[in-house]
Write a protein that holds these residues in place. Structure first.
Motif, PDB file in Angstrom:
ATOM      1  N   THR A  51      23.128  35.730  54.819  1.00  0.00           N
ATOM      2  CA  THR A  51      22.699  34.748  55.779  1.00  0.00           C
ATOM      3  C   THR A  51      21.063  34.201  55.485  1.00  0.00           C
ATOM      4  N   ALA A  52      20.471  35.523  55.557  1.00  0.00           N
ATOM      5  CA  ALA A  52      19.337  35.104  55.864  1.00  0.00           C
ATOM      6  C   ALA A  52      18.724  34.260  54.617  1.00  0.00           C
ATOM      7  N   VAL A  53      19.388  34.862  53.205  1.00  0.00           N
ATOM      8  CA  VAL A  53      19.101  33.963  52.125  1.00  0.00           C
ATOM      9  C   VAL A  53      19.623  32.943  51.980  1.00  0.00           C
ATOM     10  N   SER A  54      20.494  32.393  52.178  1.00  0.00           N
ATOM     11  CA  SER A  54      21.338  30.874  52.356  1.00  0.00           C
ATOM     12  C   SER A  54      20.659  29.991  53.078  1.00  0.00           C
ATOM     13  N   LEU A  55      19.998  30.604  54.745  1.00  0.00           N
ATOM     14  CA  LEU A  55      19.060  30.001  55.527  1.00  0.00           C
ATOM     15  C   LEU A  55      17.490  29.643  54.412  1.00  0.00           C
ATOM     16  N   ALA A  56      17.333  30.427  53.889  1.00  0.00           N
ATOM     17  CA  ALA A  56      16.269  29.962  52.537  1.00  0.00           C
ATOM     18  C   ALA A  56      15.978  29.561  52.094  1.00  0.00           C
ATOM     19  N   ARG A  57      17.430  29.979  51.104  1.00  0.00           N
ATOM     20  CA  ARG A  57      17.887  28.638  50.116  1.00  0.00           C
ATOM     21  C   ARG A  57      18.126  27.211  50.604  1.00  0.00           C
ATOM     22  N   SER A  58      18.670  27.119  51.924  1.00  0.00           N
ATOM     23  CA  SER A  58      18.390  25.663  52.345  1.00  0.00           C
ATOM     24  C   SER A  58      17.604  25.573  53.245  1.00  0.00           C
ATOM     25  N   ALA A  60      14.670  25.801  52.050  1.00  0.00           N
ATOM     26  CA  ALA A  60      13.441  25.483  50.553  1.00  0.00           C
ATOM     27  C   ALA A  60      13.891  23.240  50.247  1.00  0.00           C
ATOM     28  N   LEU A  61      15.410  23.502  50.414  1.00  0.00           N
ATOM     29  CA  LEU A  61      15.994  22.640  49.793  1.00  0.00           C
ATOM     30  C   LEU A  61      16.074  20.879  50.371  1.00  0.00           C
ATOM     31  N   ARG A  62      15.944  22.095  51.586  1.00  0.00           N
ATOM     32  CA  ARG A  62      15.576  20.344  52.210  1.00  0.00           C
ATOM     33  C   ARG A  62      14.306  19.849  52.509  1.00  0.00           C
ATOM     34  N   ARG A  63      12.919  21.001  52.414  1.00  0.00           N
ATOM     35  CA  ARG A  63      11.636  20.312  51.899  1.00  0.00           C
ATOM     36  C   ARG A  63      11.237  19.480  50.927  1.00  0.00           C
ATOM     37  N   LEU A  64      11.906  20.431  49.834  1.00  0.00           N
ATOM     38  CA  LEU A  64      11.856  19.885  48.075  1.00  0.00           C
ATOM     39  C   LEU A  64      12.678  18.109  48.472  1.00  0.00           C
ATOM     40  N   PHE A  65      14.061  18.221  49.450  1.00  0.00           N
ATOM     41  CA  PHE A  65      14.338  17.042  49.061  1.00  0.00           C
ATOM     42  C   PHE A  65      13.476  15.892  50.134  1.00  0.00           C
ATOM     43  N   ASN A  66      12.527  16.223  50.570  1.00  0.00           N
ATOM     44  CA  ASN A  66      12.212  15.483  51.773  1.00  0.00           C
ATOM     45  C   ASN A  66      11.173  14.572  50.931  1.00  0.00           C
ATOM     46  N   ARG A  67      10.350  16.188  50.439  1.00  0.00           N
ATOM     47  CA  ARG A  67       9.640  15.643  49.366  1.00  0.00           C
ATOM     48  C   ARG A  67       9.466  14.438  48.369  1.00  0.00           C
ATOM     49  N   ILE A  68      11.023  14.859  48.152  1.00  0.00           N
ATOM     50  CA  ILE A  68      10.948  13.710  46.348  1.00  0.00           C
ATOM     51  C   ILE A  68      11.701  12.407  47.569  1.00  0.00           C
ATOM     52  N   ARG A  69      11.993  12.529  48.777  1.00  0.00           N
ATOM     53  CA  ARG A  69      12.356  10.968  49.249  1.00  0.00           C
ATOM     54  C   ARG A  69      10.941  10.998  49.745  1.00  0.00           C
TER      55      ARG A  69
END
Length: 69
Positions: A51-58, A60-69
């Motif tokens: 669950t901790a790994v999943s939260l970190a992945r989620s 990181a991806l959210r921040r990446l997509f926000n940066r791309i947008r």
């Protein structure tokens, strides 16, 4: 209407809690099929790690997509 921060937080907490429960139940059902045996405490700990790994992945991806947008 946009989602409030409080509603977003409640949704995220519910998502994590349900995911954790599903992960632990899945481990308890699947591990024996592979000859792996774990105690209830071990299942809870393993689920917590994933669950901790999943939260970190989620996050990181959210921040990446926000940066791309």
């Amino acid at each position: 209407m946009p989602q409030t921060r409080r509603h977003s937080a409640l949704e995220a907490i519910a998502n994590v809690a349900i995911g954790y429960g599903i992960a632990v139940a899945t481990q308890a059902a699947v591990f024996p099929l592979f000859g792996l045996h774990a105690s209830a405490g071990q299942h809870l700990a393993i689920g917590l790690i994933f669950t901790a790994v999943s939260l970190a992945r989620s996050y990181a991806l959210r921040r990446l997509f926000n940066r791309i947008r």
